[in-house]
Design a protein around this motif. Structure first.
Motif, PDB file in Angstrom:
ATOM      1  N   GLY A   1       0.823  -1.213   0.000  1.00  0.00           N
ATOM      2  CA  GLY A   1       0.000   0.000   0.000  1.00  0.00           C
ATOM      3  C   GLY A   1       0.851   1.254   0.000  1.00  0.00           C
ATOM      4  N   LEU A   2       1.902   1.252   0.804  1.00  0.00           N
ATOM      5  CA  LEU A   2       2.807   2.393   0.861  1.00  0.00           C
ATOM      6  C   LEU A   2       3.525   2.596  -0.477  1.00  0.00           C
ATOM      7  N   ALA A   3       3.954   1.507  -1.099  1.00  0.00           N
ATOM      8  CA  ALA A   3       4.631   1.610  -2.407  1.00  0.00           C
ATOM      9  C   ALA A   3       3.686   2.184  -3.464  1.00  0.00           C
TER      10      ALA A   3
ATOM     11  N   SER B   1       6.040  12.810  -2.066  1.00  0.00           N
ATOM     12  CA  SER B   1       5.889  12.512  -0.641  1.00  0.00           C
ATOM     13  C   SER B   1       7.235  12.312   0.043  1.00  0.00           C
ATOM     14  N   LEU B   2       8.210  11.839  -0.699  1.00  0.00           N
ATOM     15  CA  LEU B   2       9.517  11.562  -0.109  1.00  0.00           C
ATOM     16  C   LEU B   2      10.275  12.835   0.260  1.00  0.00           C
ATOM     17  N   ALA B   3       9.836  13.967  -0.270  1.00  0.00           N
ATOM     18  CA  ALA B   3      10.478  15.249   0.056  1.00  0.00           C
ATOM     19  C   ALA B   3       9.556  16.190   0.830  1.00  0.00           C
ATOM     20  N   ALA B   4       8.335  15.784   1.076  1.00  0.00           N
ATOM     21  CA  ALA B   4       7.345  16.681   1.684  1.00  0.00           C
ATOM     22  C   ALA B   4       7.492  16.831   3.192  1.00  0.00           C
ATOM     23  N   ASN B   5       8.199  15.946   3.858  1.00  0.00           N
ATOM     24  CA  ASN B   5       8.341  15.918   5.315  1.00  0.00           C
ATOM     25  C   ASN B   5       6.996  15.940   6.034  1.00  0.00           C
ATOM     26  N   SER B   6       6.048  15.231   5.466  1.00  0.00           N
ATOM     27  CA  SER B   6       4.741  15.106   6.102  1.00  0.00           C
ATOM     28  C   SER B   6       4.488  13.690   6.593  1.00  0.00           C
ATOM     29  N   GLY B   7       5.447  12.830   6.435  1.00  0.00           N
ATOM     30  CA  GLY B   7       5.326  11.472   6.926  1.00  0.00           C
ATOM     31  C   GLY B   7       4.386  10.619   6.095  1.00  0.00           C
ATOM     32  N   ILE B   8       4.110   9.455   6.612  1.00  0.00           N
ATOM     33  CA  ILE B   8       3.227   8.508   5.937  1.00  0.00           C
ATOM     34  C   ILE B   8       1.830   9.101   5.792  1.00  0.00           C
ATOM     35  N   SER B   9       1.451   9.955   6.702  1.00  0.00           N
ATOM     36  CA  SER B   9       0.118  10.564   6.693  1.00  0.00           C
ATOM     37  C   SER B   9      -0.119  11.476   5.502  1.00  0.00           C
ATOM     38  N   TYR B  10       0.917  11.852   4.801  1.00  0.00           N
ATOM     39  CA  TYR B  10       0.807  12.653   3.584  1.00  0.00           C
ATOM     40  C   TYR B  10      -0.199  12.008   2.625  1.00  0.00           C
ATOM     41  N   PHE B  11      -0.232  10.708   2.604  1.00  0.00           N
ATOM     42  CA  PHE B  11      -1.099   9.990   1.669  1.00  0.00           C
ATOM     43  C   PHE B  11      -2.562  10.009   2.079  1.00  0.00           C
ATOM     44  N   GLY B  12      -2.836  10.348   3.326  1.00  0.00           N
ATOM     45  CA  GLY B  12      -4.204  10.394   3.810  1.00  0.00           C
ATOM     46  C   GLY B  12      -4.944  11.673   3.488  1.00  0.00           C
TER      47      GLY B  12
ATOM     48  N   GLY C   1      -0.626   9.645  16.423  1.00  0.00           N
ATOM     49  CA  GLY C   1       0.548   9.011  15.821  1.00  0.00           C
ATOM     50  C   GLY C   1       1.684   8.862  16.815  1.00  0.00           C
ATOM     51  N   SER C   2       1.899   9.879  17.619  1.00  0.00           N
ATOM     52  CA  SER C   2       2.961   9.822  18.630  1.00  0.00           C
ATOM     53  C   SER C   2       2.678   8.753  19.674  1.00  0.00           C
ATOM     54  N   ILE C   3       1.428   8.640  20.078  1.00  0.00           N
ATOM     55  CA  ILE C   3       1.054   7.590  21.038  1.00  0.00           C
ATOM     56  C   ILE C   3       1.277   6.219  20.419  1.00  0.00           C
ATOM     57  N   LEU C   4       0.870   6.047  19.161  1.00  0.00           N
ATOM     58  CA  LEU C   4       1.053   4.754  18.487  1.00  0.00           C
ATOM     59  C   LEU C   4       2.531   4.377  18.426  1.00  0.00           C
ATOM     60  N   PHE C   5       3.370   5.283  17.955  1.00  0.00           N
ATOM     61  CA  PHE C   5       4.799   4.985  17.863  1.00  0.00           C
ATOM     62  C   PHE C   5       5.386   4.718  19.244  1.00  0.00           C
TER      63      PHE C   5
ATOM     64  N   GLY D   1      12.790  17.896   6.218  1.00  0.00           N
ATOM     65  CA  GLY D   1      13.424  16.824   6.968  1.00  0.00           C
ATOM     66  C   GLY D   1      13.132  15.468   6.358  1.00  0.00           C
ATOM     67  N   PHE D   2      13.235  14.474   7.182  1.00  0.00           N
ATOM     68  CA  PHE D   2      13.131  13.094   6.727  1.00  0.00           C
ATOM     69  C   PHE D   2      12.097  12.316   7.540  1.00  0.00           C
ATOM     70  N   LEU D   3      10.925  12.897   7.711  1.00  0.00           N
ATOM     71  CA  LEU D   3       9.905  12.251   8.534  1.00  0.00           C
ATOM     72  C   LEU D   3       9.454  10.925   7.951  1.00  0.00           C
ATOM     73  N   ILE D   4       9.088  10.895   6.682  1.00  0.00           N
ATOM     74  CA  ILE D   4       8.582   9.647   6.110  1.00  0.00           C
ATOM     75  C   ILE D   4       9.663   8.564   6.131  1.00  0.00           C
ATOM     76  N   GLN D   5      10.900   8.951   5.847  1.00  0.00           N
ATOM     77  CA  GLN D   5      11.983   7.972   5.840  1.00  0.00           C
ATOM     78  C   GLN D   5      12.209   7.389   7.234  1.00  0.00           C
ATOM     79  N   SER D   6      12.212   8.252   8.249  1.00  0.00           N
ATOM     80  CA  SER D   6      12.417   7.758   9.611  1.00  0.00           C
ATOM     81  C   SER D   6      11.222   6.943  10.091  1.00  0.00           C
ATOM     82  N   GLN D   7      10.000   7.321   9.684  1.00  0.00           N
ATOM     83  CA  GLN D   7       8.826   6.520  10.048  1.00  0.00           C
ATOM     84  C   GLN D   7       8.881   5.145   9.388  1.00  0.00           C
ATOM     85  N   ILE D   8       9.293   5.106   8.135  1.00  0.00           N
ATOM     86  CA  ILE D   8       9.402   3.818   7.436  1.00  0.00           C
ATOM     87  C   ILE D   8      10.462   2.949   8.107  1.00  0.00           C
ATOM     88  N   LEU D   9      11.602   3.536   8.455  1.00  0.00           N
ATOM     89  CA  LEU D   9      12.632   2.764   9.159  1.00  0.00           C
ATOM     90  C   LEU D   9      12.105   2.241  10.496  1.00  0.00           C
TER      91      LEU D   9
END
Length: 186
Positions: free
Chosen positions: A20-22, A31-42, A110-114, A157-165
Motif C-alpha cells: 500500500g505504501l509503495a 511525498s519523499l520530500a514533503a516531510n509530512s510522513g506517511i500521513s501525507y497519503f491520507g 501518531g505519537s502515542i502509536l509509535f 526533513g526526513f519524517l517519512i523515511q524515519s517513520q518507514i525505518l
C-alpha cells in the motif's frame, strides 16, 4: 502450527502495509520530500484508499497474528494490538490538513502509536527475549523513533523515511519475537 500461523499473518500484515505504501509513493513521489510522513497519503483522494487499506489491513492482520492461541502472553499482545488498531483508525480519521485541531489530534495519535510500539518492543525484550537480536532491533527502533520525533514539526526533513525505518524495525522485531517467544501451553 499456531506459531507459524502467527508469523504468516504478521508477514501478511507487513506486505499489506508496504505494498500500500509503495502504491502511494508511486502515485505521489513528492511525498519523499514533503516531510509530512506517511500521513501525507491520507490527505489526497488519489492515495487515500491505498493508504487506508495499508494501515487498516496491516493493523487487522497484526491483531490476527498476535491473537493466535499459542502466542506467548496473548492477552497482553491482543490488548496492545487492539489499541494499535484504534489509534490507526483515529489517525486515518483525522487528516492533518483539515484543521489545526485535526493536525494536533493526528500528531498526538501518531505519537502515542509509535511510543506504544516502542514500549511493547522494550517490554518484550527486557521481560521475555533478552537476546542480542532483540536488543539490536530495540536500539534500531529507538534510534529511528528519535529521528521521527525530530522531524515531526519542521518544514524540511526526513519524517517519512524515519517513520518507514521505524516500522521496518517494528515489523522485523515482531516477526522475530513471534518466532522466538515460548508458546503458551494449552
Amino acid at each position: 502450527m499456531h506459531r507459524n500461523r502467527s508469523v504468516f499473518y504478521f508477514i501478511l500484515a507487513q506486505l499489506c502495509f508496504y505494498i500500500g505504501l509503495a502504491i502511494c509513493i508511486a502515485v505521489r513521489p513528492r511525498s519523499l520530500a514533503a516531510n509530512s510522513g506517511i500521513s501525507y497519503f491520507g490527505i489526497y483522494a488519489s492515495t487515500f484508499a491505498p493508504y487506508a487499506v495499508a494501515l487498516l489491513g496491516s493493523s487487522v492482520l497484526s491483531l490476527i497474528a498476535v491473537s493466535q492461541r499459542s502466542v506467548c502472553a496473548p492477552k497482553i499482545l491482543r490488548a496492545t494490538f487492539i489499541i494499535f488498531l484504534l489509534l490507526t483508525l483515529g489517525i486515518i480519521a483525522t487528516p492533518y490538513t483539515f484543521s489545526s485541531l485535526f493536525d494536533w489530534a493526528h500528531t498526538i495519535l501518531g505519537s502515542i502509536l509509535f511510543s506504544l510500539q516502542l514500549v511493547l518492543i522494550a517490554w518484550l525484550t527486557l521481560r521475555q527475549l533478552r537476546t542480542p537480536q532483540a536488543f539490536g532491533l530495540l536500539l534500531f527502533v529507538f534510534a529511528s523513533g528519535v529521528a521521527a520525533a525530530i522531524y515531526v514539526r519542521p518544514a524540511h526533513g526526513f519524517l517519512i523515511q524515519s517513520q518507514i525505518l521505524f516500522q521496518i524495525g517494528f515489523g522485523l522485531f515482531m516477526i522475530y519475537s513471534l518466532r522466538s517467544l515460548k508458546p503458551v501451553k494449552s
